[in-house]
Structures are given as C-alpha cells and as structure tokens.
Design a protein around this motif. Structure first.
Motif, mmCIF file in Angstrom:
data_model
loop_
_atom_site.group_PDB
_atom_site.id
_atom_site.type_symbol
_atom_site.label_atom_id
_atom_site.label_comp_id
_atom_site.label_asym_id
_atom_site.label_seq_id
_atom_site.Cartn_x
_atom_site.Cartn_y
_atom_site.Cartn_z
ATOM 1 N N MET A 1 0.852 -1.166 0.000
ATOM 2 C CA MET A 1 0.000 0.000 0.000
ATOM 3 C C MET A 1 0.904 1.237 0.000
ATOM 4 S SD MET A 1 -2.854 0.899 2.862
ATOM 5 C CE MET A 1 -1.907 1.249 4.303
ATOM 6 N N LEU A 2 0.387 2.327 -0.579
ATOM 7 C CA LEU A 2 1.148 3.573 -0.609
ATOM 8 C C LEU A 2 1.275 4.165 0.792
ATOM 9 C CD1 LEU A 2 -0.364 5.488 -3.674
ATOM 10 C CD2 LEU A 2 1.985 4.771 -3.395
ATOM 11 N N LYS A 3 2.460 4.655 1.091
ATOM 12 C CA LYS A 3 2.642 5.360 2.368
ATOM 13 C C LYS A 3 2.727 6.868 2.136
ATOM 14 C CE LYS A 3 5.611 4.036 5.494
ATOM 15 N NZ LYS A 3 6.837 3.504 6.120
ATOM 16 N N ASN A 4 3.656 7.271 1.253
ATOM 17 C CA ASN A 4 3.898 8.695 1.002
ATOM 18 C C ASN A 4 4.216 8.928 -0.460
ATOM 19 O OD1 ASN A 4 3.922 9.541 3.852
ATOM 20 N ND2 ASN A 4 5.787 8.290 3.952
ATOM 21 N N ILE A 5 3.918 10.138 -0.907
ATOM 22 C CA ILE A 5 4.331 10.576 -2.244
ATOM 23 C C ILE A 5 5.108 11.871 -2.048
ATOM 24 C CG2 ILE A 5 3.596 11.322 -4.524
ATOM 25 C CD1 ILE A 5 0.986 9.782 -4.059
ATOM 26 N N LYS A 6 6.371 11.858 -2.481
ATOM 27 C CA LYS A 6 7.195 13.077 -2.420
ATOM 28 C C LYS A 6 6.964 13.843 -3.716
ATOM 29 C CE LYS A 6 10.677 10.410 -0.027
ATOM 30 N NZ LYS A 6 11.925 9.705 -0.223
ATOM 31 N N LEU A 7 6.405 15.027 -3.598
ATOM 32 C CA LEU A 7 6.046 15.788 -4.782
ATOM 33 C C LEU A 7 7.252 16.477 -5.410
ATOM 34 C CD1 LEU A 7 2.678 17.183 -3.477
ATOM 35 C CD2 LEU A 7 3.057 15.216 -4.949
ATOM 36 N N GLY A 8 8.310 16.648 -4.623
ATOM 37 C CA GLY A 8 9.553 17.204 -5.154
ATOM 38 C C GLY A 8 9.316 18.515 -5.869
ATOM 39 N N SER A 9 9.794 18.587 -7.086
ATOM 40 C CA SER A 9 9.678 19.840 -7.831
ATOM 41 C C SER A 9 8.592 19.770 -8.898
ATOM 42 C CB SER A 9 11.029 20.177 -8.453
ATOM 43 O OG SER A 9 11.401 19.127 -9.325
ATOM 44 N N LEU A 10 7.589 18.912 -8.680
ATOM 45 C CA LEU A 10 6.478 18.841 -9.645
ATOM 46 C C LEU A 10 5.727 20.161 -9.654
ATOM 47 C CD1 LEU A 10 4.744 15.389 -9.011
ATOM 48 C CD2 LEU A 10 6.022 16.074 -11.013
ATOM 49 N N SER A 11 5.355 20.591 -10.814
ATOM 50 C CA SER A 11 4.540 21.800 -10.928
ATOM 51 C C SER A 11 3.127 21.449 -10.504
ATOM 52 C CB SER A 11 4.587 22.270 -12.378
ATOM 53 O OG SER A 11 3.755 23.364 -12.571
ATOM 54 N N PRO A 12 2.447 22.182 -9.736
ATOM 55 C CA PRO A 12 2.669 23.497 -9.138
ATOM 56 C C PRO A 12 3.147 23.423 -7.690
ATOM 57 C CG PRO A 12 0.352 22.978 -8.976
ATOM 58 C CD PRO A 12 1.031 21.792 -9.606
ATOM 59 N N PHE A 13 3.796 22.323 -7.296
ATOM 60 C CA PHE A 13 4.193 22.129 -5.904
ATOM 61 C C PHE A 13 5.584 22.720 -5.644
ATOM 62 C CE2 PHE A 13 1.422 18.624 -7.192
ATOM 63 C CZ PHE A 13 0.351 18.860 -6.347
ATOM 64 N N SER A 14 5.822 23.029 -4.388
ATOM 65 C CA SER A 14 7.154 23.552 -4.008
ATOM 66 C C SER A 14 7.992 22.395 -3.454
ATOM 67 C CB SER A 14 7.013 24.684 -2.982
ATOM 68 O OG SER A 14 6.228 24.268 -1.883
ATOM 69 N N ASP A 15 9.300 22.603 -3.421
ATOM 70 C CA ASP A 15 10.227 21.560 -2.952
ATOM 71 C C ASP A 15 9.842 21.075 -1.562
ATOM 72 O OD1 ASP A 15 11.739 21.435 -5.197
ATOM 73 O OD2 ASP A 15 13.248 22.881 -4.507
ATOM 74 N N GLY A 16 9.933 19.774 -1.367
ATOM 75 C CA GLY A 16 9.699 19.196 -0.051
ATOM 76 C C GLY A 16 8.254 18.856 0.259
ATOM 77 N N GLU A 17 7.331 19.243 -0.596
ATOM 78 C CA GLU A 17 5.917 18.912 -0.308
ATOM 79 C C GLU A 17 5.712 17.416 -0.478
ATOM 80 O OE1 GLU A 17 2.477 21.361 -1.236
ATOM 81 O OE2 GLU A 17 3.864 22.715 -2.276
ATOM 82 N N ARG A 18 4.846 16.854 0.385
ATOM 83 C CA ARG A 18 4.567 15.412 0.390
ATOM 84 C C ARG A 18 3.076 15.201 0.628
ATOM 85 N NH1 ARG A 18 9.037 12.132 2.316
ATOM 86 N NH2 ARG A 18 7.623 10.860 3.522
#
Length: 193
Positions: A1-18
C-alpha cells in the motif's frame, strides 16, 4: 500500500511537499490546475518519489483525464456508442482486423456467387442449344414416326421426350447391336411411309 508521495519539484508544488497517510484507496480531487494530473503521472511512473509500505510495490489504477481519453472512446462512425476499458485500443484493433477479414470473406463469397451464376448461365445456354439441336433434328424424323409418337409438335415436349428416351436407353444398358437394330427398324418404318 502507498505510504507517502514526495512531490519534489512537480509543478505546481514547491520543494519538499509530500502527501502522507495514504490508504489502500485514495481519491484526489481539487480545482483545475492544482496538480492532480501531475500527481497521477508520478504514480504511473512508479519512481523513487513514491514510498510503499514494506517496500512492496503494488499495481496502481489511475483514473484521470488521460485514462478517460484512452479508455472511454467512440469508434469511428458510430455516434453515441462508446467502448470502455483499459484495453480498448487493442480491442479496437482486433475489431478492425475482424472487419477486414469479414470484408475479404464477403469479396470471396461474392466471387463464388458470380462463378456459380456464370456456370448456371452456361448450363442454361447449353440446355437451350441442346433443345434447339433436338428440335432441328426432329425435322428429319420420318412422317410415320411423327404420326405415331407424341412429342414432335412442340420444342419443349420434343426435348423432354428425347431426354427421357435417352435415359431409358442408358438405364437399359443395351448392347450396341440392339440399339443399331432399333435404328434400322426405324429406318425401315420411314421407308414404308
């Protein structure tokens, strides 16, 4: 099962968002332009930004606009009819192949039907030629035979009687000398008339 998704530098997210505390089934809904498709594409790519429980990577099903475009399609020329499913493209190709095969079989059947029709026309022409031959030959039959045998007055009846007589001769399997004696007796009758 999924625990976390690191959004990284995906648009429109900022660095470090999860995205954390995910469950077995997760729904993402938000206004247009908020990054839903970016997240779903990240899930499809199954890269290092996705953290799985016990490092066990499971199959994911993503229902986004890309999925809808791929899975919910309308075959050409059939308004109001849709095919739904992930393998709709391969099914569409299979349908096209089957339609092509059907077209080829129909052409083959049409060709066979034309050949049958041509043979039937040829057979009818041969029958007509044979009737005309018999009719012309009947003019040479002596008058005494014509007076004593029915069937010489009409072309169709003359043909039918001749074919019937030939059939009887063939079934009787008479030796040639019997047939030639019969022909000689007919010739004698003709001389007497």
């Amino acid at each position: 099962m999924l625990k976390n998704i690191k959004l990284g530098s995906l648009s429109p997210f900022s660095d470090g968002e999860r995205i954390e505390d995910l469950s077995k089934v997760n729904f993402l809904y938000a206004p247009n332009g908020s990054g839903k498709t970016s997240i779903s594409n990240l899930l499809k790519s199954n890269n290092n930004n996705i953290e799985w429980e016990n490092d066990e990577i499971l199959s994911t099903q993503i229902f986004n606009r890309d999925y809808l475009r791929k899975a919910f399609t309308s075959p050409e020329g059939e308004p109001g009819i849709f095919r739904l499913g992930e393998d709709v493209e391969s099914i569409g190709e299979e349908i096209k192949l089957l339609e092509k095969n059907i077209y080829g079989l129909r052409k083959l059947i049409d060709g066979k039907n034309k050949a049958i029709s041509d043979k039937e026309a040829e057979e009818n022409q041969e029958k007509t030629n044979f009737k005309n031959y018999i009719w012309e030959a009947s003019k040479d039959v002596p008058k005494i035979i014509k007076d004593n045998v029915t069937g010489f007055g009409r072309k169709e009846l003359c043909h039918d009687k001749t074919v019937e007589a030939l059939g009887r001769l063939k079934r009787a399997s008479q030796p040639d000398d019997v047939i030639s004696r019969t022909v000689e007796s007919i010739d004698e009758l003709a001389k007497k008339s």
